[in-house]
Design a protein around this motif. Structure first.
Motif, short mmCIF file in Angstrom:
data_model
loop_
_atom_site.label_atom_id
_atom_site.label_comp_id
_atom_site.label_asym_id
_atom_site.label_seq_id
_atom_site.Cartn_x
_atom_site.Cartn_y
_atom_site.Cartn_z
N GLN A 161 1.53 -0.53 -9.16
CA GLN A 161 2.56 -1.58 -9.05
C GLN A 161 3.77 -1.07 -8.26
O GLN A 161 4.33 -1.79 -7.43
CB GLN A 161 2.97 -2.04 -10.47
CG GLN A 161 4.15 -2.98 -10.53
CD GLN A 161 3.89 -4.37 -9.94
OE1 GLN A 161 2.92 -4.57 -9.21
NE2 GLN A 161 4.77 -5.31 -10.23
N LEU A 164 3.00 -1.23 -4.59
CA LEU A 164 3.04 -2.59 -4.04
C LEU A 164 4.44 -3.19 -4.03
O LEU A 164 4.73 -4.07 -3.22
CB LEU A 164 2.07 -3.51 -4.80
CG LEU A 164 0.59 -3.09 -4.73
CD1 LEU A 164 -0.30 -4.12 -5.42
CD2 LEU A 164 0.12 -2.89 -3.29
N PRO A 168 4.12 -4.31 -0.04
CA PRO A 168 3.06 -5.19 -0.55
C PRO A 168 1.73 -5.04 0.21
O PRO A 168 0.69 -5.43 -0.29
CB PRO A 168 3.63 -6.60 -0.35
CG PRO A 168 5.09 -6.41 -0.15
CD PRO A 168 5.29 -5.06 0.44
N LYS A 169 1.80 -4.47 1.44
CA LYS A 169 0.56 -4.31 2.21
C LYS A 169 0.37 -2.84 2.61
O LYS A 169 0.42 -2.50 3.79
CB LYS A 169 0.62 -5.19 3.46
CG LYS A 169 0.73 -6.66 3.12
CD LYS A 169 0.95 -7.50 4.36
CE LYS A 169 1.20 -8.94 3.93
NZ LYS A 169 1.51 -9.81 5.06
N ALA A 200 -3.98 -4.82 -3.32
CA ALA A 200 -3.16 -4.87 -2.10
C ALA A 200 -3.71 -5.91 -1.11
O ALA A 200 -2.94 -6.63 -0.47
CB ALA A 200 -3.12 -3.49 -1.44
N LYS A 202 -4.99 -8.66 -1.73
CA LYS A 202 -4.59 -10.02 -2.13
C LYS A 202 -3.25 -10.39 -1.50
O LYS A 202 -2.90 -11.56 -1.39
CB LYS A 202 -4.48 -10.13 -3.66
CG LYS A 202 -5.84 -10.17 -4.33
CD LYS A 202 -5.69 -10.37 -5.83
CE LYS A 202 -7.06 -10.19 -6.48
NZ LYS A 202 -7.00 -10.09 -7.93
N ASN A 203 -2.49 -9.38 -1.09
CA ASN A 203 -1.18 -9.64 -0.47
C ASN A 203 -1.29 -9.79 1.04
O ASN A 203 -0.30 -10.04 1.73
CB ASN A 203 -0.21 -8.50 -0.76
CG ASN A 203 0.11 -8.40 -2.25
OD1 ASN A 203 0.13 -9.40 -2.94
ND2 ASN A 203 0.31 -7.18 -2.73
N LYS A 204 -2.52 -9.57 1.62
CA LYS A 204 -2.63 -9.57 3.08
C LYS A 204 -2.98 -10.95 3.60
O LYS A 204 -3.45 -11.80 2.87
CB LYS A 204 -3.65 -8.52 3.52
CG LYS A 204 -3.09 -7.12 3.33
CD LYS A 204 -4.03 -6.03 3.77
CE LYS A 204 -3.37 -4.66 3.50
NZ LYS A 204 -4.27 -3.55 3.62
#
Ligand code: FES
Ligand code: FES
Length: 204
Positions: A161, A164, A168-169, A200, A202-204
């Motif tokens: 966490q 991220l 975030p990426k 990670a 999921k943030n891209k």
């Protein structure tokens, strides 16, 4: 035959005598008791003098406590606040098992005095869920089997966490670097990596 009136008189006398003894006893004990209460009072006073008051936020809630100055953040969380999701494994700042977030950054809570966290925002594994819903990183660990015994897992999840939050990426290397302080004795590393990469992604 037994003389009931005599025995009644005898009992009453005994009773009165008994009261007398306890009254006298109470008066006699009073100085002892007051000395005893003074001792308790003095001990409580000394204890509050040796303790430090601390206020911080834990999982979004303000917490104010009196603690011994040598209390670590991990001890405060586990023993005083009963947030036992944070594990103490090496207790020497070497394994990452006790990782929590302090103002958004990963810290080893066994290696930090609670008093040094005064005024900080602490997030523990218990604070990641939203109500009954798991955090996406927790979901990724389950989905990709990122654990075996699970003992180091809260620390792994909190370290992930922190990565991220910072980025975030993150790249694979950044994830490797960020997770390098968290040991897993059962060597679930490949799946731990897959879990963090999936979270990670999921943030891209
Ligand atoms: S228990 Fe804190 S680093 Fe190992
Ligand atoms: S899952 Fe077993 S020590 Fe990490």
């Amino acid at each position: 035959m037994k003389d009931k009136s005599k025995s009644r008189v005898f009992s009453r006398r005994n009773f009165v005598k008994g009261i007398g003894t306890s009254v006298i006893g109470t008066y006699a004990a009073a100085p002892v008791l007051s000395k005893f209460s003074m001792k308790i009072f003095e001990e409580a006073e000394t204890e509050s003098k040796t303790k430090e008051s601390l206020s911080l936020h834990v999982n979004g809630k303000k917490v104010s406590v009196l603690i011994e100055p040598e209390t670590t953040l991990a001890e405060l969380l586990r023993n005083k606040l009963k947030l036992t999701g944070t594990k103490i494994i090496c207790n020497q700042g070497e394994c990452g098992g006790c990782t929590v977030l302090m103002n958004g950054k990963a810290v080893s809570s066994c290696h930090l005095l609670a008093i040094d966290a005064a005024g900080s925002e602490i997030i523990t594994i218990e604070g990641l869920m939203s109500g009954e819903k798991l955090h996406p990183i927790q979901e990724a660990f389950i989905e990709h089997d990122g654990l075996q015994c699970g003992f180091c897992t809260p620390g792994q999840v909190m370290a992930a966490q922190a990565i991220l939050i910072k980025n975030p990426k993150p790249s694979k290397d950044e994830i490797l670097q960020g997770m390098s302080g968290n040991l897993c004795r059962c060597a679930a590393y490949p799946n731990i990596m897959k879990s963090v990469i999936a979270a990670a992604d999921k943030n891209k």
